[in-house]
Design a protein around this motif. Structure first.
Motif, short mmCIF file in Angstrom:
data_model
loop_
_atom_site.label_atom_id
_atom_site.label_comp_id
_atom_site.label_asym_id
_atom_site.label_seq_id
_atom_site.Cartn_x
_atom_site.Cartn_y
_atom_site.Cartn_z
N LEU A 19 32.88 55.24 53.70
CA LEU A 19 34.34 55.31 53.63
C LEU A 19 35.00 55.08 54.99
N GLY A 20 34.38 55.51 56.06
CA GLY A 20 34.97 55.34 57.37
C GLY A 20 34.93 53.92 57.90
N GLU A 21 34.27 53.02 57.18
CA GLU A 21 34.12 51.64 57.65
C GLU A 21 35.16 50.68 57.09
N PHE A 22 35.99 51.13 56.19
CA PHE A 22 37.06 50.29 55.64
C PHE A 22 38.17 51.19 55.13
N ASP A 23 39.32 50.61 54.86
CA ASP A 23 40.48 51.37 54.38
C ASP A 23 40.71 51.08 52.91
N PRO A 24 40.35 52.01 52.01
CA PRO A 24 40.51 51.74 50.58
C PRO A 24 41.94 51.45 50.16
N ARG A 25 42.90 51.99 50.87
CA ARG A 25 44.30 51.82 50.49
C ARG A 25 44.87 50.49 50.94
N LEU A 26 44.53 50.07 52.15
CA LEU A 26 45.16 48.89 52.73
C LEU A 26 44.33 47.61 52.62
N CYS A 27 43.10 47.72 52.18
CA CYS A 27 42.25 46.52 52.14
C CYS A 27 42.82 45.50 51.14
N GLY A 28 42.91 44.26 51.59
CA GLY A 28 43.42 43.20 50.73
C GLY A 28 42.32 42.58 49.88
N MET A 29 42.70 41.99 48.76
CA MET A 29 41.76 41.35 47.85
C MET A 29 42.28 39.99 47.43
N VAL A 30 41.39 39.02 47.39
CA VAL A 30 41.70 37.74 46.77
C VAL A 30 40.53 37.35 45.89
N MET A 31 40.81 36.93 44.68
CA MET A 31 39.77 36.46 43.77
C MET A 31 40.03 35.00 43.46
N GLU A 32 38.99 34.20 43.59
CA GLU A 32 39.10 32.77 43.36
C GLU A 32 38.23 32.34 42.18
N ARG A 33 38.70 31.31 41.48
CA ARG A 33 37.90 30.68 40.42
C ARG A 33 37.63 29.25 40.88
N LYS A 34 36.35 28.98 41.11
CA LYS A 34 35.94 27.65 41.60
C LYS A 34 36.75 27.26 42.83
N GLY A 35 36.98 28.24 43.71
CA GLY A 35 37.67 27.98 44.97
C GLY A 35 39.16 28.08 44.94
N GLU A 36 39.77 28.26 43.78
CA GLU A 36 41.22 28.36 43.66
C GLU A 36 41.64 29.81 43.44
N PRO A 37 42.55 30.34 44.27
CA PRO A 37 43.00 31.73 44.10
C PRO A 37 43.63 31.95 42.72
N VAL A 38 43.20 33.00 42.04
CA VAL A 38 43.75 33.32 40.72
C VAL A 38 44.27 34.75 40.64
N SER A 39 43.92 35.58 41.62
CA SER A 39 44.38 36.97 41.61
C SER A 39 44.36 37.50 43.04
N VAL A 40 45.45 38.14 43.45
CA VAL A 40 45.50 38.76 44.77
C VAL A 40 46.05 40.17 44.62
N GLY A 41 45.69 41.02 45.57
CA GLY A 41 46.17 42.39 45.51
C GLY A 41 45.65 43.18 46.69
N ALA A 42 45.76 44.49 46.60
CA ALA A 42 45.31 45.39 47.66
C ALA A 42 44.99 46.75 47.07
#
Length: 262
Positions: A173-196
């Protein structure tokens, strides 16, 4: 609620899961009931799975988005069971036929290093119990035809569970921030979902704390080694044959889910 109606709803969902043919919603059978009636349906099929030899290895949390909660008319998340046969290894192709009407979403998964078996558990207890976290992709599915669900339907249907894939870069848990970490999910290289992380009840650890209390009260407490899928960090996306999804979460690396060409 009529026990006969609860049993009929459980049978409807069980048969849909066994046959692979989605069924009609079950909310008609428990209309006028409450959330606990829906969980009673889920519990019947959980017991059926355990009696058939399935192994319980964790829980998933759903409805962690405030917008989705408002859409379904609820003010809290829901939960479902994770069984060992729902885990998929990275690199293993997923057959679309293995999940009913599959969609994917990126999440943070927590793996517990100790039990959380007291409903008076605190946020500190939860943080102390988490051994490590990894990026995850959940493949959600609905046994209800056309995803025609309301809150009773999804809870009864094991929170619309399907399969899940865990990443291979465990972090404390001390190695990353669960609340602020960003997320991007790609399908075949194209972004389809982003969030945090903040999209998940403000903090995925808050979702895990909610789950720990509810499961202890329900008599199915979280145990050492259990996996918690803490809830979506961004919108879910429908999966098609041949799709390859890769989700990257800041501090947790990447995880990939691949679907077979059918």
């Amino acid at each position: 609620m009529s026990e006969a109606n609860i049993q009929e709803a459980a049978d409807r969902l069980w048969q849909a899961a066994q046959s692979g043919q989605p069924c009609a919603p079950v909310r008609d059978l428990i209309e006028g009931g409450d959330i606990q009636a829906a969980y009673a349906i889920q519990e019947i099929n959980t017991r059926r799975g355990l009696e058939a030899g399935r192994r319980l290895v964790g829980r998933k949390i759903g409805l962690t988005s405030k917008a989705v909660q408002a859409q379904l008319g609820v003010d809290q998340p829901d939960y479902g069971m994770l069984f060992a046969d729902m885990a998929v290894a990275e690199g293993e192709d997923i057959a679309l036929s293995s999940v009913s009407q599959p969609k994917v979403e990126a999440e943070i998964a927590f793996i517990l290093g100790s039990d959380l078996d007291d409903e008076r558990v605190t946020p500190t207890d939860v943080m102390n119990a988490v051994d490590y976290a990894v990026a995850a992709i959940e493949v959600v599915g609905s046994r209800v035809a056309n995803w025609d669900i309301r809150i009773f339907d999804t809870i009864a249907d094991n929170a619309s569970s399907g399969l899940y894939v865990l990443g291979s870069e465990p972090k404390r848990l001390g190695e990353f921030d669960p609340r602020l970490c960003g997320m991007v999910m790609e399908r075949k290289g194209e972004p389809v979902s982003v969030g945090a992380g903040a999209a998940c009840l403000g903090n995925p650890l808050t979702a895990a704390w909610w789950l720990a209390r509810v499961m202890a009260k329900a008599g199915r407490p979280l145990r050492k080694g259990d996996t918690i899928l803490s809830g979506a960090l961004g919108p879910m996306v429908a999966a098609q044959p041949g799709d390859v999804f890769e989700a990257r979460i800041n501090g947790l690396g990447a995880v990939r889910a691949s679907f077979a060409k059918e």
